[in-house]
Design an enzyme around this catalytic site. Structure first.
Site, PDB file in Angstrom:
ATOM      1  N   SER A 154      63.848 175.753  14.158  1.00  0.00           N
ATOM      2  CA  SER A 154      63.761 176.456  12.983  1.00  0.00           C
ATOM      3  C   SER A 154      62.982 175.343  11.971  1.00  0.00           C
ATOM      4  O   SER A 154      62.583 175.767  10.824  1.00  0.00           O
ATOM      5  CB  SER A 154      64.959 177.119  12.186  1.00  0.00           C
ATOM      6  OG  SER A 154      65.885 176.343  12.120  1.00  0.00           O
ATOM      7  N   HIS A 155      62.972 174.139  12.396  1.00  0.00           N
ATOM      8  CA  HIS A 155      62.544 173.140  11.281  1.00  0.00           C
ATOM      9  C   HIS A 155      61.693 172.093  11.916  1.00  0.00           C
ATOM     10  O   HIS A 155      61.551 171.112  11.426  1.00  0.00           O
ATOM     11  CB  HIS A 155      63.893 172.314  10.502  1.00  0.00           C
ATOM     12  CG  HIS A 155      64.269 173.465   9.558  1.00  0.00           C
ATOM     13  ND1 HIS A 155      65.202 174.380  10.021  1.00  0.00           N
ATOM     14  CD2 HIS A 155      64.193 173.941   8.163  1.00  0.00           C
ATOM     15  CE1 HIS A 155      65.489 175.254   8.908  1.00  0.00           C
ATOM     16  NE2 HIS A 155      64.701 174.905   7.808  1.00  0.00           N
ATOM     17  N   ASP A 204      65.362 180.845  10.694  1.00  0.00           N
ATOM     18  CA  ASP A 204      65.779 181.760  11.814  1.00  0.00           C
ATOM     19  C   ASP A 204      65.182 183.175  11.699  1.00  0.00           C
ATOM     20  O   ASP A 204      65.165 183.902  12.655  1.00  0.00           O
ATOM     21  CB  ASP A 204      67.071 181.617  12.288  1.00  0.00           C
ATOM     22  CG  ASP A 204      67.376 180.187  12.849  1.00  0.00           C
ATOM     23  OD1 ASP A 204      66.393 179.567  13.935  1.00  0.00           O
ATOM     24  OD2 ASP A 204      68.111 179.456  13.019  1.00  0.00           O
TER      25      ASP A 204
HETATM   26  P1  NDP Z   1      73.354 176.228  13.415  1.00  0.00           P
HETATM   27  O1  NDP Z   1      74.214 177.733  12.875  1.00  0.00           O
HETATM   28  O2  NDP Z   1      72.535 176.516  14.494  1.00  0.00           O
HETATM   29  O3  NDP Z   1      74.383 175.176  13.863  1.00  0.00           O
HETATM   30  C1  NDP Z   1      74.955 174.633  12.802  1.00  0.00           C
HETATM   31  C2  NDP Z   1      75.928 173.408  13.361  1.00  0.00           C
HETATM   32  O4  NDP Z   1      76.866 173.966  14.069  1.00  0.00           O
HETATM   33  C3  NDP Z   1      75.043 172.589  14.234  1.00  0.00           C
HETATM   34  O5  NDP Z   1      75.589 171.229  13.851  1.00  0.00           O
HETATM   35  C4  NDP Z   1      75.257 172.973  15.563  1.00  0.00           C
HETATM   36  O6  NDP Z   1      75.010 171.878  16.446  1.00  0.00           O
HETATM   37  C5  NDP Z   1      76.675 173.613  15.320  1.00  0.00           C
HETATM   38  N1  NDP Z   1      76.775 174.403  16.319  1.00  0.00           N
HETATM   39  C6  NDP Z   1      76.228 175.603  16.687  1.00  0.00           C
HETATM   40  N2  NDP Z   1      76.821 176.129  17.335  1.00  0.00           N
HETATM   41  C7  NDP Z   1      77.823 175.810  17.704  1.00  0.00           C
HETATM   42  C8  NDP Z   1      79.003 175.934  18.816  1.00  0.00           C
HETATM   43  N3  NDP Z   1      79.021 177.184  19.368  1.00  0.00           N
HETATM   44  N4  NDP Z   1      79.779 175.174  19.220  1.00  0.00           N
HETATM   45  C9  NDP Z   1      79.995 173.885  18.205  1.00  0.00           C
HETATM   46  N5  NDP Z   1      78.881 173.776  17.507  1.00  0.00           N
HETATM   47  C10 NDP Z   1      77.885 174.571  17.354  1.00  0.00           C
HETATM   48  O7  NDP Z   1      72.521 175.881  12.056  1.00  0.00           O
HETATM   49  P2  NDP Z   1      72.125 176.806  10.734  1.00  0.00           P
HETATM   50  O8  NDP Z   1      71.257 177.779  11.296  1.00  0.00           O
HETATM   51  O9  NDP Z   1      72.910 177.042   9.769  1.00  0.00           O
HETATM   52  O10 NDP Z   1      70.920 175.941  10.218  1.00  0.00           O
HETATM   53  C11 NDP Z   1      69.799 175.495  10.893  1.00  0.00           C
HETATM   54  C12 NDP Z   1      69.115 174.250  10.445  1.00  0.00           C
HETATM   55  O11 NDP Z   1      68.208 174.733   9.036  1.00  0.00           O
HETATM   56  C13 NDP Z   1      69.755 172.872   9.765  1.00  0.00           C
HETATM   57  O12 NDP Z   1      69.203 172.005  10.404  1.00  0.00           O
HETATM   58  C14 NDP Z   1      69.626 173.006   8.017  1.00  0.00           C
HETATM   59  O13 NDP Z   1      69.831 171.761   7.832  1.00  0.00           O
HETATM   60  C15 NDP Z   1      68.290 173.678   8.264  1.00  0.00           C
HETATM   61  N6  NDP Z   1      68.284 174.220   6.593  1.00  0.00           N
HETATM   62  C16 NDP Z   1      67.375 173.565   5.825  1.00  0.00           C
HETATM   63  C17 NDP Z   1      67.377 174.095   4.492  1.00  0.00           C
HETATM   64  C18 NDP Z   1      66.528 173.204   3.661  1.00  0.00           C
HETATM   65  O14 NDP Z   1      66.508 173.675   2.398  1.00  0.00           O
HETATM   66  N7  NDP Z   1      65.907 171.962   3.894  1.00  0.00           N
HETATM   67  C19 NDP Z   1      67.868 175.401   4.274  1.00  0.00           C
HETATM   68  C20 NDP Z   1      68.724 176.000   5.302  1.00  0.00           C
HETATM   69  C21 NDP Z   1      69.084 175.333   6.589  1.00  0.00           C
HETATM   70  P3  NDP Z   1      73.941 171.732  17.546  1.00  0.00           P
HETATM   71  O15 NDP Z   1      72.648 171.400  16.427  1.00  0.00           O
HETATM   72  O16 NDP Z   1      74.149 170.863  18.530  1.00  0.00           O
HETATM   73  O17 NDP Z   1      73.563 173.084  17.875  1.00  0.00           O
HETATM   74  O1  PYC Z   2      65.756 177.613   6.697  1.00  0.00           O
HETATM   75  O2  PYC Z   2      66.719 178.480   5.100  1.00  0.00           O
HETATM   76  C1  PYC Z   2      65.865 177.814   5.586  1.00  0.00           C
HETATM   77  C2  PYC Z   2      65.176 176.764   4.816  1.00  0.00           C
HETATM   78  C3  PYC Z   2      64.998 176.832   3.478  1.00  0.00           C
HETATM   79  C4  PYC Z   2      64.024 175.655   3.053  1.00  0.00           C
HETATM   80  C5  PYC Z   2      63.720 175.052   4.348  1.00  0.00           C
HETATM   81  N1  PYC Z   2      64.510 175.860   5.149  1.00  0.00           N
END
Ligand code: NDP
Ligand code: PYC
Length: 345
Positions: free
Chosen positions: A55-56, A196
């Site tokens: 997703s990033h 996502d």
């Molecule tokens: P996920 O829900 O995919 O994962 C969240 C964390 O939980 C990760 O560290 C992941 O490890 C871990 N994880 C997931 N499933 C399991 C499991 N079954 N058991 C144990 N650990 C687990 O991430 P999000 O969808 O919440 O976020 C995705 C990305 O989006 C992040 O990198 C976040 O920084 C980015 N983001 C950026 C934003 C921005 O403004 N720049 C805004 C919002 C999100 P693993 O990675 O090993 O799967």
């Molecule tokens: O996936 O929510 C997101 C996000 C917001 C800004 C960058 N990534």
């Protein structure tokens, strides 16, 4: 650029980390980033793709390009670093990206954390469009504990409210451990990252229940309904909502950045990057009394495994990284062609 000799079929291709980074750098340079900004962002984006943080990863490149072209962000910004107190570093990212601001302040931040035991970095006037784990993991690789938060753009309805206000507001944490890679988690405080939802919409997939609402505030599993006038929900009801509120306070109010609802990009068609703030807290655990912190965190991991846990946060990413290092980073050929076109056009 030709595809690597590791190609196996017509739909996917494999690239080395170095090749992908160079391609991303060319794209960013072509669309108005300076050499140093292009390098930092290219490494960040290639690392996400290498680790399967799709997703990033390269999915974000058209958004970087359209944002740079729109004039919303300054791709050549030079961050201004201020040493404001014994444990406090402030950076004005000068309407540029947050990662070059972190890079500019990093050595001062680490020096302060090592001397005072703790230090914080407050970045404002910044754009963060990436995964957060690359910002914290390197601190843990050098024995430090790090926590970071960043706020994004209004698209999440606070628990109990009627309309969106918060961003997807991720929290990332990294800690060293004795016998393995650092313990790292990185999670959006929304039930699902906005990226996502976009990917699901593109693939025509439905979302699990509980992720978002449509334009009438009704629960929906249709990603397009969320993107077109709907909104996301926080994860975990009131608990995730409280954490998202905390992120707004730390990443925006404390840093001097915008809240997720405070910027207006409507006059910059193509702008995709939230103009907000980021906070990074770094702790030197060598100040801990007794056993080393890394031994203690290893013991916690040992006990979690003994309790039946099979997957730690970060495990999937590290497995994907190891595979990418062995066979190259797997990418859709179509996506690679799109990147090549962006590097040329
Ligand atoms: P996920 O829900 O995919 O994962 C969240 C964390 O939980 C990760 O560290 C992941 O490890 C871990 N994880 C997931 N499933 C399991 C499991 N079954 N058991 C144990 N650990 C687990 O991430 P999000 O969808 O919440 O976020 C995705 C990305 O989006 C992040 O990198 C976040 O920084 C980015 N983001 C950026 C934003 C921005 O403004 N720049 C805004 C919002 C999100 P693993 O990675 O090993 O799967
Ligand atoms: O996936 O929510 C997101 C996000 C917001 C800004 C960058 N990534």
């Amino acid at each position: 650029m030709s595809a690597s000799p590791l190609d196996h079929d017509v739909s996917t291709t494999h690239l080395s980390y170095e090749t992908l980074t160079l391609l991303l750098q060319r794209i960013l340079l072509r669309h108005g980033a300076s050499e140093s900004v292009a390098q930092v962002l290219a490494e960040n984006c290639a690392s996400a793709e290498r680790d399967g943080a799709h997703s990033h990863g390269v999915f974000r490149v058209p958004g970087y390009v359209s944002t740079l072209n729109s004039g919303w962000v300054n791709g050549k910004a030079v961050p201004i670093v201020e040493d404001v107190a014994s444990g406090f570093v402030r950076v004005d990212a000068a309407n540029g990206f947050a990662q070059p601001a972190l890079a500019a302040a990093r050595s001062l931040l680490v020096d302060k954390a090592r001397s005072a035991g703790i230090a914080l970095l407050a970045i404002h006037n910044s754009h963060h469009f990436a995964a957060l784990w690359p910002d914290v993991e390197p601190f843990a690789e050098e024995g430090l504990v790090a926590l970071s938060v960043v706020n994004s753009m209004t698209c999440v309805v606070p628990h109990g409210a009627d309309r969106p206000l918060f961003g997807t507001n991720p929290i990332a944490f990294a800690a060293p451990r004795a016998d393995g890679p650092p313990i790292v988690f990185d999670l959006a405080t929304s039930a699902i990252a906005h990226g996502d939802v976009q990917i699901a919409a593109r693939k025509g997939e439905r979302l699990p229940p509980g992720m978002g609402v449509d334009s009438l505030g009704q629960p929906t599993q249709d990603p397009k309904a969320i993107l077109e006038g709907g909104a996301l929900l926080p994860f975990g009801g009131h608990k995730g909502s409280a954490l998202s509120m905390m992120v707004e306070l730390l990443a925006a109010a404390l840093t001097g950045g915008n809240f997720s609802f405070e910027f207006n990009w409507s006059e910059h068609p193509g702008a995709r990057t939230p103009w907000t703030g980021q906070l990074v807290i770094v702790i030197d655990p060598s100040k801990t009394a007794g056993q080393s912190f890394a031994e203690r965190s290893q013991e916690l991991v040992r006990q979690m495994h003994a309790a039946g846990l099979r997957r730690l946060p970060g495990d999937r990413r590290h497995r994907t990284r190891a595979k990418s290092q062995q066979t190259g980073i797997e990418m859709d050929t179509k996506d690679l062609r799109q990147l090549q076109a962006l590097a040329e056009g």
